[in-house]
Design a protein around this motif. Structure first.
Motif, PDB file in Angstrom:
ATOM      1  N   GLU A 160      48.740 -19.046 -26.690  1.00 33.45           N
ATOM      2  CA  GLU A 160      49.079 -17.780 -27.344  1.00 33.45           C
ATOM      3  C   GLU A 160      49.883 -16.881 -26.400  1.00 33.45           C
ATOM      4  OE1 GLU A 160      46.888 -14.104 -29.754  1.00 33.45           O
ATOM      5  OE2 GLU A 160      45.682 -15.528 -28.597  1.00 33.45           O
ATOM      6  N   GLN A 161      49.436 -16.786 -25.148  1.00 35.47           N
ATOM      7  CA  GLN A 161      50.123 -15.917 -24.186  1.00 35.47           C
ATOM      8  C   GLN A 161      51.490 -16.489 -23.797  1.00 35.47           C
ATOM      9  OE1 GLN A 161      47.518 -14.035 -21.046  1.00 35.47           O
ATOM     10  NE2 GLN A 161      45.998 -15.413 -21.942  1.00 35.47           N
ATOM     11  N   SER A 184      54.595 -25.340 -15.475  1.00 37.01           N
ATOM     12  CA  SER A 184      53.310 -26.036 -15.522  1.00 37.01           C
ATOM     13  C   SER A 184      52.484 -25.686 -14.301  1.00 37.01           C
ATOM     14  CB  SER A 184      53.543 -27.556 -15.579  1.00 37.01           C
ATOM     15  OG  SER A 184      54.172 -27.998 -14.382  1.00 37.01           O
ATOM     16  N   ASP A 185      51.220 -26.077 -14.350  1.00 37.35           N
ATOM     17  CA  ASP A 185      50.357 -25.957 -13.175  1.00 37.35           C
ATOM     18  C   ASP A 185      49.430 -27.164 -13.108  1.00 37.35           C
ATOM     19  OD1 ASP A 185      48.724 -25.346 -15.303  1.00 37.35           O
ATOM     20  OD2 ASP A 185      47.972 -23.461 -14.487  1.00 37.35           O
ATOM     21  N   GLY A 217      49.722 -13.798 -14.177  1.00 31.27           N
ATOM     22  CA  GLY A 217      50.863 -12.912 -13.979  1.00 31.27           C
ATOM     23  C   GLY A 217      52.114 -13.663 -13.553  1.00 31.27           C
ATOM     24  N   LEU A 218      51.972 -14.600 -12.615  1.00 28.73           N
ATOM     25  CA  LEU A 218      53.119 -15.381 -12.159  1.00 28.73           C
ATOM     26  C   LEU A 218      53.631 -16.289 -13.267  1.00 28.73           C
ATOM     27  CD1 LEU A 218      55.109 -16.280 -10.041  1.00 28.73           C
ATOM     28  CD2 LEU A 218      53.354 -17.813  -9.096  1.00 28.73           C
ATOM     29  N   ARG A 219      52.725 -16.858 -14.025  1.00 35.71           N
ATOM     30  CA  ARG A 219      53.132 -17.714 -15.156  1.00 35.71           C
ATOM     31  C   ARG A 219      53.976 -16.896 -16.140  1.00 35.71           C
ATOM     32  NH1 ARG A 219      50.630 -22.725 -17.157  1.00 35.71           N
ATOM     33  NH2 ARG A 219      51.065 -23.029 -19.376  1.00 35.71           N
ATOM     34  N   ASN A 220      53.509 -15.692 -16.456  1.00 35.09           N
ATOM     35  CA  ASN A 220      54.273 -14.813 -17.351  1.00 35.09           C
ATOM     36  C   ASN A 220      55.669 -14.532 -16.784  1.00 35.09           C
ATOM     37  OD1 ASN A 220      51.984 -14.682 -18.928  1.00 35.09           O
ATOM     38  ND2 ASN A 220      51.450 -12.582 -18.349  1.00 35.09           N
TER      39      ASN A 220
END
Length: 274
Positions: A168-169, A120-121, A129-132
């Protein structure tokens, strides 16, 4: 004197008048419960009474490191034995990101027996990029990943287009489900206004914009919010941040066993009332 015992059972239809509820492991109508620190005995009682109706259990916020290790291990083990996915709160991962200790966080998650994490954020900002990377790394370790969309700040709203793109991502990276932020209060954040009422226009926009609604989990801690989402999306809607003492109540609403959702019953009406 010979003793006799009689065995009674409820008529089968009374268990689920809706005729729609799946047994675990469920793909529809999952319930995520928020544990804010109940004791081990209360936790055992919860699972004895309602374990069949809990699919995901989240140790709220950053509370996980505050438990004595034997206690948290026991709670996790009991939940897993009851077929429940167990995750720490997303705030703990956000703290690990901020303090640059994500590898240590993941090692301890695995050592304790957690079966998933929340990415989460709600408090920090995570670039895409970091989330991925967080989703993929956790998935690669065999953990189920539940991501969350939305900020915790009072008054925060959902940007529907951004939410649709984020969901979606996240799903493409391997997330199991995407959660809509609602906090533990359900007031003044995300889908809910300052009174805790569901913003029906926002909900309609989301339903039109997000294609994978069967993989969206809605944090809805308040009863009226749960009723509104069940009526809008059906009893198979995924609901989260449910309080431990509300699990059986929510399950009764999913099945049409409470007046709020009585219309879900899939049986013909009699000409008389008993």
């Amino acid at each position: 004197m010979q003793s006799t015992s009689l065995h009674y059972e409820w008529p089968a239809i009374l268990h689920d008048p809706s005729g729609r509820r799946q047994s675990k492991p469920r793909s529809k109508g999952r319930t995520m419960v928020l544990d804010k620190g109940i004791g081990l005995h209360a936790f055992e009682d919860l699972l004895t009474t309602a374990g069949e109706y809990i699919d995901i259990l989240k140790f709220g916020f950053g509370t996980s490191p505050l438990y004595p290790l034997p206690v948290i291990r026991s709670k996790i083990d009991l939940a897993v034995k009851n077929g429940i996915t167990v995750i720490p709160g997303g705030t703990l991962l956000e703290t690990a990101v901020r303090l640059d200790v994500v590898p240590g966080f993941l090692r301890q998650i695995l050592a304790l027996g957690f079966t998933g994490i929340e990415v989460s954020d709600g408090t920090i900002n995570l670039d895409r990029g970091l989330r991925n990377d967080l989703i993929r790394d956790a998935k690669g370790l065999g953990l189920q990943v539940y991501t969350e969309y939305g900020k915790k700040l009072f008054g925060s709203r959902i940007n529907v287009d951004d939410f649709a793109a984020t969901a979606e991502q996240d799903l493409a990276c391997g997330a199991e489900m995407v959660t809509v932020e609602g906090r533990e209060s359900g007031i003044g954040v995300g889908l809910f206004d300052e009174r805790g009422d569901c913003r029906s226009d926002d909900l309609s926009h989301i339903l039109n914009a997000v294609p994978n609604l069967d993989r969206i989990l809605w944090e809805a801690p308040l009863k009226e919010q749960q009723v509104a989402l069940i009526k809008s999306l059906g009893p198979d809607v995924h609901l989260g941040n449910v309080a431990p003492h509300d699990v059986v109540t929510l399950e009764s609403m999913r099945r049409g066993l409470r007046s709020d959702t009585f219309e879900l019953q899939q049986v013909p009406f009699n000409d008389y009332m008993i």
